[in-house]
Enzyme design. Structure first.
Site, short mmCIF file in Angstrom:
data_model
loop_
_atom_site.label_atom_id
_atom_site.label_comp_id
_atom_site.label_asym_id
_atom_site.label_seq_id
_atom_site.Cartn_x
_atom_site.Cartn_y
_atom_site.Cartn_z
CG HIS A 93 23.12 -39.85 -18.80
ND1 HIS A 93 22.79 -41.17 -18.91
CD2 HIS A 93 23.44 -39.65 -17.49
CE1 HIS A 93 22.87 -41.76 -17.72
NE2 HIS A 93 23.27 -40.86 -16.84
CD GLU A 100 17.31 -16.25 -15.60
OE1 GLU A 100 17.31 -15.01 -15.77
OE2 GLU A 100 16.51 -17.02 -16.19
NE ARG A 143 4.14 1.66 -1.44
CZ ARG A 143 5.23 1.52 -0.71
NH1 ARG A 143 6.38 1.97 -1.15
NH2 ARG A 143 5.19 0.93 0.46
CE LYS A 148 11.72 -6.21 -18.89
NZ LYS A 148 12.82 -7.04 -18.35
CG ASN A 206 0.98 1.50 3.86
OD1 ASN A 206 -0.17 1.65 3.49
ND2 ASN A 206 1.99 2.19 3.37
N GLY A 207 0.49 -2.41 6.16
CA GLY A 207 0.99 -3.48 7.00
C GLY A 207 -0.11 -4.41 7.46
CE LYS A 220 18.47 -12.74 -17.28
NZ LYS A 220 17.56 -13.64 -18.00
CB CYS A 234 -0.91 0.02 1.22
SG CYS A 234 -1.72 -1.54 1.56
CD1 TRP A 240 -2.49 -5.38 -3.92
CD2 TRP A 240 -1.91 -6.54 -2.10
NE1 TRP A 240 -2.23 -6.67 -4.31
CE2 TRP A 240 -1.88 -7.41 -3.22
CE3 TRP A 240 -1.59 -7.06 -0.84
CZ2 TRP A 240 -1.54 -8.75 -3.11
CZ3 TRP A 240 -1.25 -8.39 -0.73
CH2 TRP A 240 -1.22 -9.22 -1.86
CD GLU A 275 17.26 -13.33 -22.07
OE1 GLU A 275 16.03 -13.20 -22.18
OE2 GLU A 275 17.88 -13.10 -21.01
#
Length: 609
Positions: free
Chosen positions: A505, A482, A27, A604, A98-99, A486, A2, A74, A489
Site C-alpha cells: 500500500h 521503536e 524507589r 531528555k 516491604n511487600g 532509535k 518501599c 508506597w 534519534e
C-alpha cells in the site's frame, strides 16, 4: 517500591537511617517513618510526604538512639496518611515491611478475636500484632518472630525491633530484597546496598526464606524453621553515584545493559507471591478499576510506543477495550469523554509537558480515574494521578530511552494481568504461568544481550545508508516503530516503520538495494504471513536484516541476514525483540561518530509544548 534501613551500632544511628532513606527515595514512596529504642523506651516518628519532612520532625524532637529501623512507604493497603505510615507498633514492638501480605484479612480477623486493636488500614499492622501474639507463647524474640513469619503468605521484607531487647533487630526476607551491612561499629540491614555505602561496603545478601538477627557485635542467619545457614560476605562494588559510566563508553550502552536488573527491580514485588494483587498499583486500585469500561493511554515518543504494545495486551488478554493517543494531539481534538474510562499516562521523567497537559484535559472532561507509570517518584505526573506505579529503571541519562521503555512494558503487562484477574478471565493455572514468565524475564533479557557481537557486525553495513525501513506485525509493529525511532534519534538516518502487511500500500515503492529493511520476526501466528511480505522485499532487490526467534525456521541467504534470539517469549516477546534494535542503533551511531547520549536538537525531558 518501599525501602527499609535498620541499624544496631555503638553510636547514634539516626543520621544513618535518614541518609539511608534518602538513598532509597528513587524507589518511590509517599510517607516515611522511623522507630528507635533509647533511654526513653520505644520512640516512633512518622511523616506523610518526603524524607525531608521526617528529618524535620527528628530535628525538632532531638530523637537519638543506637538501635533503630526506618522506612519509606508506597501505599498498597490504605491511603497515604500518618496512621498508615510505617513503623507499626504492638506491645513494645515496631515493624517495617516491604511487600504484600496476601492473607492479611484472615489474620486480622483472628487477631481481633484475640483482642488486638488495629489503628491502620495496612496489611503490615497484622505482622506487628502477630509477633506480639507469638511472644506470649514464646518469650524468645527471634523464635517468636520466626513463628509469626511462618504464618504469612505473600512477598515481604521485614525489620522488627523490641523495646525490651534494645541491642538487636530481627529481619526476614521472602520475595522482597533485603541485605546485611557489616562494620566494626555495628551492623545494618537495608533493601538496597546504596543505603549502606555511607557506613560499609561489606554486604551479606539474604535469600528468600532467611531470617536474621543483627546485633552490635555480630549476626546470625537461619531459615524460617530455625535451621542455621551462612552466606558469604561480599565487598559491594556499587558506586555511591548511580550515574557513573563505569565500564561503559556511553550512558545509552550502560542503560541497555542495565535492563535485566531494571526489570528485576520493577517486578521486585512478584518475588514470592502466588497471585496478582491489584494493590501493586496503589491502595485504591481495586475500587477504581473494578467497573472500568475502557482504557485510554496517553504518552509521547517512546512511551507512546509502549502504549501501542499494551493495547494488544489489554484487548487480547484482559478483553478490555483500549485506545492510545499521542499526548500532543489528544487535547486539541474533540473526543467523547467517559467517566468510567481509565486514563493511563506514561513518562520516563514525569515532567513531559504535553502528557501533563493531556492528563489535565482528561480530568477536565470528568475522567478522574487516572494512573501514571513513571520512573521518577517525585515528578509532577506522579503527584497529579489518582494511582501511580513507579518503575525502577534507576537514572536514565541517555536521551534515547531504553530501560525506561522496557520497564514501562513490564508494568503495563502486570496491569494487564490485574485487569484480567478483576474481570475473571485469568485462570489460576494461567496466573501461575504468567508470574513465572515475568520472574524469568530478566534472565531472558540477559541472553538477548549476548547477541551484541553479531549486531555490531551488522552496524558497518548501515553506516553509509541514509534511509531504512522497519517492519513488524501485530504487537511487534510498535517494536518496529521503536526501532526506527532509535535509529533516527542517534544516527540521523531517516527511518520509518510499517506494519508488514502495508508494504503493498505504498512503502514497497521505496525498496531497492540501498534501502535496508529491518524485520522483527517472532515465531507467532503471523509468522507465515510475514515471510510472504519479506519475499516481496527480496523480489524488488531489497536487503533484509531479520531478528527471528530460534525456532522460526528462518535461515540466512543471499540478501537475507538473520540473527536468532535465544527463545520465543509469547506475549512478552516485544520486551526481548526491542533490545537488538536498541543495540543496532547504538552501534550504527558509533560507526557514524554521532553523539550517542546527546543527539542534536533533542532533550531528555521535554518540558515545553
Amino acid at each position: 517500591m518501599c525501602g527499609i534501613v535498620a541499624a544496631v551500632a555503638d553510636r547514634n544511628i539516626v543520621p544513618v537511617l535518614l541518609e539511608g532513606l534518602r538513598k532509597l527515595e528513587y524507589r518511590g514512596y509517599d510517607s516515611a517513618g522511623l522507630a528507635l529504642v533509647n533511654a526513653a523506651g520505644l520512640q516512633r516518628l512518622r511523616a506523610v510526604g518526603r524524607v525531608a519532612e521526617l528529618a524535620a520532625q527528628v530535628d525538632a524532637s532531638g530523637a537519638a538512639g543506637a538501635t533503630g529501623i526506618a522506612h519509606t512507604r508506597w501505599a498498597t493497603h490504605g491511603v497515604p496518611c500518618e496512621r498508615n505510615a510505617h513503623p507499626h507498633v504492638s506491645g513494645g514492638l515496631a515493624v517495617v515491611h516491604n511487600g504484600i501480605i496476601e492473607n492479611h484479612e484472615m489474620l486480622r480477623s483472628r487477631l481481633q478475636a484475640e483482642g488486638y486493636e488495629f489503628t491502620s488500614e495496612t496489611d503490615t499492622e497484622v505482622v506487628a500484632h502477630l509477633i506480639a501474639s507469638e511472644l506470649k507463647k514464646n518469650p524468645d524474640f527471634f523464635a517468636a518472630t520466626r513463628a509469626a513469619i511462618a504464618r504469612l503468605q505473600g512477598a515481604f521484607a521485614l525489620a522488627v525491633l523490641r523495646e525490651s531487647d534494645p541491642d538487636r533487630i530481627i529481619i526476614a526476607r521472602e520475595g522482597s530484597p533485603l541485605l546485611l551491612g557489616l562494620s566494626d561499629h555495628g551492623n545494618y540491614a537495608a533493601s538496597d546496598a546504596s543505603a549502606l555505602l555511607q557506613v560499609t561496603r561489606r554486604i551479606v545478601y539474604l535469600d528468600n526464606g532467611d531470617c536474621a538477627e543483627i546485633r552490635r557485635d555480630g549476626y546470625r542467619i537461619t531459615r524460617f524453621d530455625g535451621t542455621p545457614v551462612s552466606h558469604p560476605e561480599t565487598l559491594s562494588q556499587l558506586s555511591a553515584d548511580a550515574v557513573e559510566l563505569g565500564q561503559y563508553r556511553h550512558y545509552m550502552q550502560k542503560e541497555i545493559f542495565e535492563q535485566p536488573v531494571a526489570i528485576s527491580n520493577t517486578l521486585e514485588m512478584l518475588g514470592a507471591v502466588r497471585s496478582i494483587q491489584p494493590g501493586l498499583f496503589g491502595a485504591n486500585t481495586e475500587a477504581l478499576l473494578t467497573d472500568v469500561s475502557q482504557i485510554l493511554i496517553i504518552a509521547c515518543g517512546t512511551s507512546y510506543h509502549a502504549g501501542l504494545v499494551a493495547r494488544y495486551w489489554f484487548e487480547a488478554i484482559a478483553g478490555m477495550p483500549c485506545n492510545v493517543e499521542v499526548a500532543s494531539e489528544y487535547r486539541y481534538r474533540e473526543s467523547v469523554p467517559d467517566p468510567r474510562m481509565l486514563v493511563i499516562t506514561l513518562s520516563q521523567s514525569g515532567e513531559t509537558a504535553d502528557t501533563l497537559a493531556a492528563l489535565r484535559h482528561a480530568r477536565s472532561l470528568g475522567m478522574t480515574r487516572t494512573l501514571c507509570i513513571c520512573n521518577v517518584p517525585e515528578s509532577s505526573l506522579v503527584r497529579e494521578n489518582a494511582l501511580r506505579f513507579i518503575t525502577r529503571a534507576g537514572p536514565e541519562i541517555g536521551v534515547a530511552s531504553t530501560k525506561a521503555f522496557t520497564t514501562q512494558l513490564a508494568a503495563l503487562y502486570l496491569l494487564t494481568l490485574v485487569f484480567a484477574k478483576l474481570r475473571g478471565v485469568l485462570s489460576e493455572a494461567t496466573e501461575s504461568a504468567e508470574l513465572q514468565s515475568l520472574r524469568h524475564l530478566p534472565i531472558a533479557l540477559a541472553k538477548v544481550l549476548l547477541l551484541e557481537p553479531q549486531i555490531r557486525a551488522w552496524s558497518e553495513r548501515f553506516a553509509t545508508k541514509q534511509n531504512a525501513l522497519f517492519l513488524g506485525r501485530g504487537r511487534h509493529y510498535p517494536i518496529a516503530l521503536e526501532g526506527a525511532l532509535k535509529l533516527k534519534e542517534i544516527t540521523y538516518i531517516h527511518a520509518e516503520a510499517y506494519p508488514a502487511g502495508e508494504l503493498k500500500h505504498g512503502p514497497l515503492a521505496l525498496v531497492d538495494k540501498d534501502m535496508p529493511v529491518i524485520v522483527v520476526a517472532p515465531n507467532d501466528a503471523l509468522l507465515e504471513k510475514l515471510k510472504s511480505n519479506l519475499q516481496e522485499v527480496r523480489a524488488r532487490g531489497g536487503e533484509l536484516y531479520v531478528f527471528a526467534d530460534a525456532d522460526s525456521k528462518m535461515d540466512a541467504a543471499d540478501g537475507v541476514h538473520v540473527i536468532h534470539l535465544p527463545e520465543h517469549y509469547g506475549q512478552l516477546s516485544p520486551l526481548l525483540h526491542v533490545v537488538p534494535l536498541q543495540l543496532l542503533a547504538y552501534h550504527v551511531a558509533l560507526v557514524r561518530g554521532t553523539d550517542v547520549d546527546k543527539p542534536r536538537n533533542l532533550a531528555k525531558s521535554v518540558t515545553v509544548e
